[in-house]
Design an enzyme around this catalytic site. Sequence first.
Site, mmCIF file in Angstrom:
data_model
loop_
_atom_site.group_PDB
_atom_site.id
_atom_site.type_symbol
_atom_site.label_atom_id
_atom_site.label_comp_id
_atom_site.label_asym_id
_atom_site.label_seq_id
_atom_site.Cartn_x
_atom_site.Cartn_y
_atom_site.Cartn_z
ATOM 1 C CD GLU A 135 -3.102 0.207 0.181
ATOM 2 O OE1 GLU A 135 -2.986 1.821 0.118
ATOM 3 O OE2 GLU A 135 -4.207 0.196 0.272
ATOM 4 C CG ASN A 152 -8.685 3.170 1.060
ATOM 5 O OD1 ASN A 152 -7.581 2.610 0.847
ATOM 6 N ND2 ASN A 152 -9.239 1.537 0.942
ATOM 7 C CG ASP A 160 -6.877 -0.167 -1.971
ATOM 8 O OD1 ASP A 160 -6.758 1.075 -1.426
ATOM 9 O OD2 ASP A 160 -7.449 -1.426 -1.719
#
Length: 291
Positions: A15, A156, A204
């Site tokens: 991430e 997100n 995301d």
Amino acid sequence: MTLTAVTGHRAKLGEGPFWDAPTQALYWVDIAGKQALRLIGANVQIWQMPEHVSAFIPCESGDALVTLSSGVYRLDLDSPGLTPRLTLFCVADPQPGNRPNEARCDAQGRLWLSTMQNNIGEQGEDLPIVRRSGGLLRIDRAGRVVPLLRNLGIPNTLLWSDDATSVYFGDSLDGTLYRHFIRSNGALDAPQVWFGPHGRGGPDGSAMDAEGFIWNARWDGHCLLRLSPDGKVDRTIELPISRPTSCVFGGADLKTLYITSAASPLGHPLDGAVLSIPVDVPGKRCTRFAG
């Protein structure tokens, strides 16, 4: 498009990619693996964190911020990977059972940090989300924390319009990307639905290109969506990974897109890799933390 895995590393939950233009370095994290990673040229450095880490952002002062479960810390980039030197900078969200998630710096170098109910066990296993306990906070160079939003599920995407009057922010629990207008006092107006839900996975992390289009990673969707400024799908970029998690523009001309990803039950060979793709439009530069 030619897709390349930039390293042999495979994350449990990759991430937070950040491209540092002055040093031509790529920063990212493995949240579940408790690792902060930096790629310069062909050399990967890994700092093993004591807790889950959601973001790794260089600072103007020469060190970096890492967002851990217990707070935001400064990391000495000269410290060894197995014994990183960490100094507490601030505790942004003291609520027990929460962890940090998306984090980026705005044009002024302030850290915007989102939090959520912790959904990762000590062995990296998934835990069910049973409450919307997350929030969005803004942290300045002195460590002052300003709450902005609350009652978030899985926050997100954090991107700003060129004129700094709007922030694009998503909640994966809703399957939706929102737009908030930023008031003159820094507070946020009520959310406006900007995009979603959509059939190709959940939203995301994202990156914005120089034309104001948003490239959104689609968890379980095997793709990125390039979204026009008015929230329409302009292009679908198919990917050989199950769970792309975020992306960032990098390279000398900002025309290389780096994509982080997570492991998945499907076990595709590139799941968890960082991929790079050449693109035809440059992206916007990331901003270091101002402190």
